[in-house]
Design a protein around this motif. Structure first.
Motif, PDB file in Angstrom:
ATOM      1  N   GLN A   1      79.844  29.660 -17.587  1.00  0.00           N
ATOM      2  CA  GLN A   1      81.106  30.734 -16.681  1.00  0.00           C
ATOM      3  C   GLN A   1      80.286  31.740 -16.009  1.00  0.00           C
ATOM      4  O   GLN A   1      80.754  31.974 -15.030  1.00  0.00           O
ATOM      5  CB  GLN A   1      81.892  31.232 -18.006  1.00  0.00           C
ATOM      6  CG  GLN A   1      82.791  30.028 -18.299  1.00  0.00           C
ATOM      7  CD  GLN A   1      83.565  30.452 -19.737  1.00  0.00           C
ATOM      8  OE1 GLN A   1      83.280  31.507 -20.196  1.00  0.00           O
ATOM      9  NE2 GLN A   1      84.517  29.532 -20.371  1.00  0.00           N
ATOM     10  N   ALA A   2      79.249  32.232 -16.666  1.00  0.00           N
ATOM     11  CA  ALA A   2      78.524  33.376 -16.042  1.00  0.00           C
ATOM     12  C   ALA A   2      77.649  32.911 -14.694  1.00  0.00           C
ATOM     13  O   ALA A   2      77.829  33.375 -13.512  1.00  0.00           O
ATOM     14  CB  ALA A   2      77.553  34.037 -16.932  1.00  0.00           C
TER      15      ALA A   2
ATOM     16  N   ARG B   1      68.304  47.134 -17.559  1.00  0.00           N
ATOM     17  CA  ARG B   1      68.804  46.015 -16.902  1.00  0.00           C
ATOM     18  C   ARG B   1      69.838  46.279 -15.843  1.00  0.00           C
ATOM     19  O   ARG B   1      69.963  46.164 -14.722  1.00  0.00           O
ATOM     20  CB  ARG B   1      69.461  45.170 -17.802  1.00  0.00           C
ATOM     21  CG  ARG B   1      69.706  43.666 -17.141  1.00  0.00           C
ATOM     22  CD  ARG B   1      70.644  42.847 -18.194  1.00  0.00           C
ATOM     23  NE  ARG B   1      71.986  43.317 -18.480  1.00  0.00           N
ATOM     24  CZ  ARG B   1      72.913  43.290 -17.761  1.00  0.00           C
ATOM     25  NH1 ARG B   1      72.829  42.695 -16.635  1.00  0.00           N
ATOM     26  NH2 ARG B   1      74.143  43.842 -18.129  1.00  0.00           N
ATOM     27  N   LEU B   2      70.886  47.403 -16.106  1.00  0.00           N
ATOM     28  CA  LEU B   2      71.873  47.686 -15.468  1.00  0.00           C
ATOM     29  C   LEU B   2      71.417  48.561 -14.058  1.00  0.00           C
ATOM     30  O   LEU B   2      71.648  48.336 -13.034  1.00  0.00           O
ATOM     31  CB  LEU B   2      72.789  48.618 -16.119  1.00  0.00           C
ATOM     32  CG  LEU B   2      73.734  48.168 -17.242  1.00  0.00           C
ATOM     33  CD1 LEU B   2      74.444  49.001 -17.899  1.00  0.00           C
ATOM     34  CD2 LEU B   2      74.318  46.895 -16.765  1.00  0.00           C
TER      35      LEU B   2
ATOM     36  N   VAL C   1      73.411  35.504 -20.098  1.00  0.00           N
ATOM     37  CA  VAL C   1      74.808  35.934 -19.622  1.00  0.00           C
ATOM     38  C   VAL C   1      74.284  37.295 -18.907  1.00  0.00           C
ATOM     39  O   VAL C   1      74.994  37.397 -17.915  1.00  0.00           O
ATOM     40  CB  VAL C   1      75.645  35.916 -20.345  1.00  0.00           C
ATOM     41  CG1 VAL C   1      77.133  36.911 -20.222  1.00  0.00           C
ATOM     42  CG2 VAL C   1      76.080  34.626 -21.124  1.00  0.00           C
ATOM     43  N   ALA C   2      73.700  38.118 -19.556  1.00  0.00           N
ATOM     44  CA  ALA C   2      73.432  39.496 -18.997  1.00  0.00           C
ATOM     45  C   ALA C   2      72.594  39.394 -17.710  1.00  0.00           C
ATOM     46  O   ALA C   2      72.816  39.991 -16.616  1.00  0.00           O
ATOM     47  CB  ALA C   2      72.647  40.341 -19.983  1.00  0.00           C
TER      48      ALA C   2
ATOM     49  N   ASN D   1      74.984  37.941 -14.948  1.00  0.00           N
ATOM     50  CA  ASN D   1      75.777  38.865 -14.357  1.00  0.00           C
ATOM     51  C   ASN D   1      74.915  39.873 -13.626  1.00  0.00           C
ATOM     52  O   ASN D   1      75.751  40.285 -12.576  1.00  0.00           O
ATOM     53  CB  ASN D   1      76.339  39.724 -15.888  1.00  0.00           C
ATOM     54  CG  ASN D   1      77.380  38.938 -16.591  1.00  0.00           C
ATOM     55  OD1 ASN D   1      77.759  37.877 -16.209  1.00  0.00           O
ATOM     56  ND2 ASN D   1      77.748  39.455 -17.532  1.00  0.00           N
TER      57      ASN D   1
ATOM     58  N   GLU E   1      69.965  46.106 -11.865  1.00  0.00           N
ATOM     59  CA  GLU E   1      71.133  45.175 -11.228  1.00  0.00           C
ATOM     60  C   GLU E   1      71.595  45.936 -10.019  1.00  0.00           C
ATOM     61  O   GLU E   1      71.885  45.126  -9.189  1.00  0.00           O
ATOM     62  CB  GLU E   1      72.287  45.162 -12.295  1.00  0.00           C
ATOM     63  CG  GLU E   1      73.536  44.184 -11.912  1.00  0.00           C
ATOM     64  CD  GLU E   1      74.081  44.227 -13.336  1.00  0.00           C
ATOM     65  OE1 GLU E   1      73.776  43.918 -14.362  1.00  0.00           O
ATOM     66  OE2 GLU E   1      75.596  44.343 -13.087  1.00  0.00           O
TER      67      GLU E   1
ATOM     68  N   ALA F   1      80.435  32.470 -11.826  1.00  0.00           N
ATOM     69  CA  ALA F   1      80.805  33.618 -11.338  1.00  0.00           C
ATOM     70  C   ALA F   1      79.766  34.165 -10.390  1.00  0.00           C
ATOM     71  O   ALA F   1      80.260  34.837  -9.380  1.00  0.00           O
ATOM     72  CB  ALA F   1      81.322  34.875 -12.586  1.00  0.00           C
TER      73      ALA F   1
ATOM     74  N   TYR G   1      75.931  40.321  -9.770  1.00  0.00           N
ATOM     75  CA  TYR G   1      76.517  41.751  -9.142  1.00  0.00           C
ATOM     76  C   TYR G   1      75.946  42.051  -8.096  1.00  0.00           C
ATOM     77  O   TYR G   1      76.410  42.340  -6.854  1.00  0.00           O
ATOM     78  CB  TYR G   1      76.116  42.783 -10.190  1.00  0.00           C
ATOM     79  CG  TYR G   1      76.684  44.186  -9.765  1.00  0.00           C
ATOM     80  CD1 TYR G   1      77.822  44.742 -10.271  1.00  0.00           C
ATOM     81  CD2 TYR G   1      75.738  45.007  -9.258  1.00  0.00           C
ATOM     82  CE1 TYR G   1      78.347  45.901 -10.005  1.00  0.00           C
ATOM     83  CE2 TYR G   1      75.968  46.269  -8.967  1.00  0.00           C
ATOM     84  CZ  TYR G   1      77.420  46.636  -9.156  1.00  0.00           C
ATOM     85  OH  TYR G   1      77.736  47.987  -9.039  1.00  0.00           O
TER      86      TYR G   1
END
Lengths: 429, 870
Positions: B205-206, B145-146, B174-175, B178, B149, B209, B182
């Motif tokens: 909240q996510a 996932r990262l 949430v992941a 995020n 991202e 953001a 990003y």
């Protein structure tokens, strides 16, 4: 992620000081036992991260009559418990009864930031946590003393700067060399032109971190390893990986730190920037060691001045057309010696004179001014360090635009200005 | 960097491809060690796969040392491929790495390849990485996932949006939120907007953001709407997101939209956190157009608002801002004027100076002070007369501020303008200006004041000029100042002598110190010869001794002056001369000066033999003393000798009824100096003094020392200290400084009694070496008649190291408070004298140590004696 606090006593203190535009002072009527300000006039502080540096800070805060340590936060239970014991024993020795209770021990920094009765936080975690905690602390309206290096990435530094301004926070970075006379004097001499036109600055610090491998070990009892890792990629526990030992430990691991380049670099590159008057700017070209004749990392400013990593000299060596200034902790030398024969005169450059790094921070908390290592300065300095690391790791020249705060013309390097974070963590600005 | 050079060797050591000659060549191409031929992406993928496969396989080794090389090599290949203008190589290598992501590869290599692809992968890796999002190994799934991202591909965006829609848990939502935040994905805005109404706070909240980072009109609309509907627990996150979105919108150039958002938030109903952030955002968005807004905030009754406004005055960009704010100064109330003046000083823009000068004549003193302070930062030569006018007002805050401003004014010609004004002024102003001159520390300031001192000046001005000279003169000015000793009248000469006393320690060599003084000595009148000789005695130049000896043969005043100077001589050379005067002079005051000089030199340079000689001289002087006054002075000298014999001798004088009161006083003095060091000898003498002393006040003070020394118990109190060392050094605990290095000289001083606190706690913070981030050393000598197994019970704040007879026996690097006996160290004490050395580090705050020497079982060890080192 953090509950928004209401009105706190500290905000009242700061606001009052600003209203009269005069230094805050504690009236004698408010003094408590033994000359300490009464509890209602002490600034309350939470320690977040209590390793080598945090332990040192704790001793300093405990020694101040105007500060009350009210929370010890660390992901290691034995460490936070020891901090609490030390704190309560210290305060107990100052009470008539010889006893004191009133310091919390927390595992998770979010519990600390949710408290409305805390004015200040001292962040001394490993580097990969600095930005996330500092930004959440700013949202929670805490003023912040944060250990250097300021961040793990360039974008984190930019975000921290923006957050501190947005929420009107006082932020002091722990680059305490600026509060030392010899470094200030060195920079004043350089900026006053005593060595003529500066041509090069040698900055003698170690190199970057790397993708270090360790053997897996069992996680010690009471150690919240997942929270220690936080936004960093998952990794097996290893004592050395999580140790704060200088010359080793997490500082050598890229997932958590930029290595000596950012650790000591945040000190010595900071002095180089200060001496050059580039506090809110930076170099425009970064050449890694494999591309320079002297096999050293070299950065170049827009006016041709170079910044040479590990170029020789003790600490920081400013080289000019008419002399040199060499400075390190407890060491100041000029070539020729006559350069420093006279004190800095009124018509020369006088830099911010800090009364001591902690004292400067607390003074600014009270009068709402910006301390000597304000976040904007911290952003510029750590960016220089990160650029050095990126060029070193990539092995190629980088171009930096200080105004736009971005690397130019290198897609991979631009992507490395920040790092994706393990869920649920994010840079919330 | 070593691994870069070793990479080909490393590959040869790998088992599978060790014999493949092509592999080494391809590796050189992939790492840039050798120029590669032109290849398309497919060809690069082929060679990269061949090279990377064994590297990835090698990362399965359980030995981390064997994993490190392949890991580094994979990284170098990725970086080389992703350099600018090498798209085919980048795409080929990324595809090769992606092909190795499957479960056949060990997890460490998969995770590492995903980290590398996060920076160099694009479209070509999306499918392969996407397959890992559901990998059974959660570590790999999260790293995948990262990786997506940070992938700029639109396919990665689409995939993350799809995965968000399909997420089954809050944690997954949430992941992916995020991730979308990003990478900043405007296409996700509609989905994100819907999630602002989600039931779970973490999702809201996510989503907020992520919208904040998207920061377009649609995102801002969604966030503004959500402010009205969000749960109270989510409202702060939505507020933060909207503030950030508005900032980003402003930076994109959409200022009207940003302004609208900020204005909606800068209203009294909003919480201060939001309202003040909006004020800042609004002001930064409006730029020079924010002046009235900021001025209004500056006058706000809400102090926090005024604080933010003051900072904005300093922060707002624009060349016209300073002038615009300065132009409004006259319209404001005094309190607001003070705040604005401070903020203008922060801007450091001289353009505001003319408006600020006008406020020097404000009827409100606080405004005058603030104006003077501001001019210190922004004024130049043109404001010297205005500040000078205010500076002559004596000790008032306004005058003080004006003098400080004169001291800090920048710019060419300021120093010359001030000196001219001094010459044109009457004493009150001239004195004030000279005070400013002293503070300015101008490089040529000393020369200017020396020139002034040659002129005929009113006495008050001359005296102030001499004080200024003392502040300004450097070692290079010594010859010129020495000439003033001859040229000026008596008062001026005394002032010049003060300057010389300040300069002498700054001059590098004894010869350079004495030469200008000897030149002046040759030219000076007889009545001023004593003054010159007294200064010459401070030169430490052996070549000056003949002249000084001639002074010792002169009149009593000259003798005393010279003896006082010689007491600080860098070696014991003049001791015999002082002794001669002591033995031959007929004047008591001369004898006392000679004794003080002799004792001082012997104690400083004569080691134990010198102490004995000093003691003998005191005995002789005591015997010859002409009266009580002289005996008292002799006793005082006795009290400065750090030896047990001196203590015993003073104690013996308590039996003489005529001398007992004086001996009591001397003992009190000596107890403060060396009572802790010679506790065993001092205690009986002090008890006797308490008994013999009639003076109730002195008796009480002596008893306090008795109590303190008794309270040390079995802990060591006989210490010498050296330091500080390693001030602000990173690893001062492990760094070796002079006291722990063999045959390396270090300066040791006796730890005075007041610094050894109750219970034998040595308090470093009460000594001159005090401070944070440093370390210091303690040493003592311990005597035992027989070889003995013993235990050291040590307390320290912070860490400590201990050496016994040169061997390290204990080291504990720890930040801690002091606890008596916290560390217990078993040691073997030799028969006779043993050398103990302690190193105590301090991070910050308290800094202390204590030591008890006991039997191994903790009981008292009899027969211990202590003495100071040589």
């Amino acid at each position: 992620m953090v509950k928004t606090p209401g009105v706190s006593r500290r905000r009242f203190v700061g606001a009052t000081a600003a209203a009269v535009a005069a230094p805050y002072f504690v009236p004698s009527s408010a003094l408590g036992q033994g000359g300490r300000p009464a509890p209602s006039n002490r600034l309350t502080l939470a320690m977040i991260g209590i390793g080598n540096m945090g332990g040192g800070h704790l001793g300093a805060w405990l020694g101040r009559p105007d500060v009350q340590v009210v929370a010890c936060c660390d992901v290691r239970q034995d460490v936070r418990d020891r901090c609490r014991t030390q704190t309560e024993q210290r305060y107990a020795s100052q009470t008539a009864s010889g006893t004191f209770k009133g310091c919390a021990a927390d595992n998770d920094f979010r519990a600390v930031l949710a408290r409305d009765d805390i004015d200040l936080v001292c962040i001394a975690t490993p580097d990969h946590w600095h930005a996330l905690i500092a930004i959440e602390a700013a949202k929670a309206r805490k003023d912040i003393y944060c250990e250097k290096p300021m961040t793990l990435t360039i974008r984190e530094a930019h975000a921290m700067h923006a957050a501190m301004r947005r929420y009107n926070r006082v932020f002091q970075l722990g680059s305490q060399q600026r509060s030392s006379r010899e470094f200030r004097l060195a920079c004043e001499m350089v900026r006053s032109g005593r060595i003529g036109k500066v041509t090069n600055v040698n900055v003698n610090v170690g190199g970057p971190s790397g993708p270090k491998e360790f053997p897996a070990q069992p996680i010690p009892e009471g150690f919240d390893w997942d929270l220690w890792l936080g936004p960093a990629p998952w990794a097996e526990y290893n004592f050395e990986r999580s140790s704060g030992n200088y010359g080793g430990g997490w500082r050598q691991v890229r997932d958590y730190s930029g290595g000596a380049m950012t650790d000591w670099g945040n000190h010595h590159f900071d002095i180089a920037q200060w001496g050059l008057g580039r506090d809110l700017s930076g170099p425009v070209e970064i050449l890694p060691p494999n591309l320079t004749p002297n096999r050293k990392l070299v950065m170049r400013y827009d006016d041709g001045i170079t910044l040479t990593h590990g170029g020789g000299g003790n600490g920081v060596l400013f080289e000019g057309t008419e002399g040199k200034v060499e400075v390190n902790r407890g060491y100041l030398k000029t070539y020729p010696e006559s350069i420093m024969a006279d004190p800095i005169g009124a018509s020369e450059v006088h830099l911010y004179e800090s009364p001591g790094h902690h004292e400067d921070f607390l003074r600014c908390v009270r009068n709402r001014q910006r301390p000597i290592c304000d976040v904007a300065i911290g952003e510029s300095t750590i960016t220089v360090c990160h650029l050095g690391n990126l060029a070193w790791w990539l092995g190629r020249k980088l171009t930096w635009d200080p105004d736009q705060k971005t690397i130019v013309g290198d897609a991979e390097a631009i992507r490395m200005m920040d790092r994706p974070r393990r869920a649920p963590w994010r840079l919330d600005v | 960097m070593i691994w870069r050079r070793c990479l080909p060797l490393l590959l040869l050591a790998l088992p599978l491809a060790a014999q493949d000659a092509d592999l080494a060549l391809w590796t050189k191409h992939l790492t840039g060690a050798e120029t590669a031929p032109a290849r398309d992406a497919a060809e690069w993928q082929r060679v990269a796969t061949a090279v990377a496969t064994p590297l990835a396989a090698a990362m399965a080794d359980e030995d981390p040392g064997k994993r490190q090389g392949p890991k580094n090599a994979l990284e170098q290949i990725a970086h080389q491929a992703a350099r600018p203008d090498a798209e085919a190589q980048r795409a080929g290598v990324a595809a090769a790495y992606a092909s190795l992501l499957g479960p056949a590869t060990n997890w460490r290599a998969r995770q590492w390849l995903l980290q590398l692809l996060a920076n160099c992968g694009r479209d070509e890796v999306v499918d392969a990485v996407a397959k890992l999002l559901d990998d059974g190994d959660a570590r790999i799934a999260e790293q995948a996932r990262l990786c997506l991202e940070n992938n700029p591909s639109t396919a990665a965006s689409a995939l993350l949006r799809a995965r968000l829609a399909a997420s089954g848990t809050t944690a997954q939502q949430v992941a992916y939120l995020n991730g979308l935040g990003y990478r900043v994905d405007p296409a996700a805005t509609p989905v994100l907007a819907k999630l602002l109404a989600h039931a779970d706070d973490a999702v809201v909240q996510a989503a907020a953001a992520a919208l904040a980072r998207t920061a377009d009109g649609a995102a801002a609309d969604a966030l503004q709407q959500a402010r009205g509907t969000a749960q109270a627990t989510c409202r702060p996150a939505v507020d933060d997101a909207l503030l950030l979105a508005a900032e980003r919108i402003a930076k994109k150039g959409q200022r009207p939209l940003a302004e609208r958002i900020f204005r909606a938030l800068y209203v009294p109903a909003e919480p201060p956190r939001v309202r003040l952030a909006a004020l800042r955002g609004l002001a930064v968005t409006l730029g020079e157009g924010a002046i009235d807004l900021v001025l209004a905030a500056l006058g706000s009754p809400d102090a926090e608002t005024a604080t933010v406004a003051a900072q904005l005055v300093g922060d707002l960009p624009g060349a016209q801002v300073s002038r615009a704010f300065a132009a409004k100064l006259g319209d404001l109330q005094p309190a607001a004027q003070v705040v604005l003046l401070g903020a203008l000083a922060q801007r450091a823009d001289p353009a505001a100076a003319p408006a600020v000068v006008k406020l020097l004549s404000s009827p409100t003193a606080e405004v005058q002070v603030a104006a003077a302070n501001a001019l210190a930062a922004i004024g130049g030569v043109e404001v010297v007369p205005d500040l000078g006018t205010l500076a002559r007002g004596g000790a008032t805050p306004v005058a003080q501020a004006a003098r400080n401003a004169l001291a800090r004014l920048r710019g060419a010609g300021v120093d010359a303008a001030i000196m001219k004004l001094i010459r044109d002024s009457q004493p009150p102003l001239a004195v004030a200006l000279l005070q400013a001159v002293a503070l300015r520390q101008a490089r040529d300031g000393a020369a200017a004041v020396l020139g002034l001192l040659q002129e005929k000046l009113p006495p008050a001005v001359a005296a102030e000029a001499a004080r200024a000279l003392a502040a300004l003169a450097g070692p290079g000015d010594l010859p010129a100042v020495c000439r003033l000793l001859v040229a000026l009248d008596a008062t001026g000469a005394e002032a010049a002598a003060d300057v010389v006393r300040k300069l002498l320690p700054q001059v590098a060599t004894p010869a350079e110190r004495s030469a200008p003084l000897q030149a002046s000595l040759a030219a000076v009148a007889a009545d001023r010869r004593g003054l010159l000789l007294g200064l010459l005695a401070q030169s430490g130049d052996a070549a000056a001794l003949p002249a000084l000896r001639s002074g010792l043969a002169g009149d009593a005043d000259t003798q005393i002056t010279v003896l006082e100077g010689l007491a600080e001589w860098p070696d014991a050379a003049p001791a015999a001369d002082a002794l001669k005067v002591l033995q031959t002079s007929t004047e008591a005051r001369v004898r006392i000066a000679a004794l003080a000089c002799y004792v001082g030199l012997q104690v400083a340079h004569g080691r134990r033999a010198g102490q004995e000689a000093a003691l003998a001289a005191c005995r002789e002087a005591q015997a010859k003393a002409a009266g009580d006054g002289e005996k008292r002075q002799v006793l005082r000298q006795l009290g400065t000798i750090p030896s047990a014999a001196a203590v015993a001798q003073i104690g013996g004088l308590l039996d003489d009824p005529a001398l007992a009161p004086m001996a009591g006083e001397t003992l009190f003095f000596a107890a403060g100096q060396v009572g802790a060091a010679f506790r065993d000898d001092m205690l009986p003498a002090l008890r006797k003094a308490v008994e013999k002393t009639a003076d109730a006040d002195l008796k009480g003070k002596l008893q306090q020392y008795v109590d303190l020394l008794q309270g040390y118990g079995e802990r060591v109190s006989c210490w010498q200290v050296s330091g500080p060392y390693g001030v602000d050094a990173g690893d001062r605990f492990n760094a070796a400084y002079a006291p722990e290095k063999p045959n390396t000289p270090a300066t040791w001083t006796v730890v005075p009694t007041p610094q050894v606190k109750g219970g034998g706690l040595v308090d470093f913070q009460a000594m001159p070496l005090r401070g944070d981030n440093r370390c210091g050393y303690l040493r003592t000598r311990v005597f035992l008649a027989e070889r003995t197994e013993a235990r050291l019970e040590l307390g320290s704040d912070d860490g400590a190291k201990v050496w016994l007879n040169g061997k390290e026996v204990h080291a504990k690097d720890v930040p801690r408070g002091h606890t008596f006996g916290e560390d217990k160290v078993d040691v073997l004490l030799e028969a006779g004298w043993n050398e103990l050395l302690l190193k105590i580090a301090n991070g910050g705050g308290d800094w202390s140590a204590s030591l008890r020497i006991a039997k191994r079982d903790g009981s008292a060890l009899a027969g211990l004696k202590y003495e100071l080192g040589e």
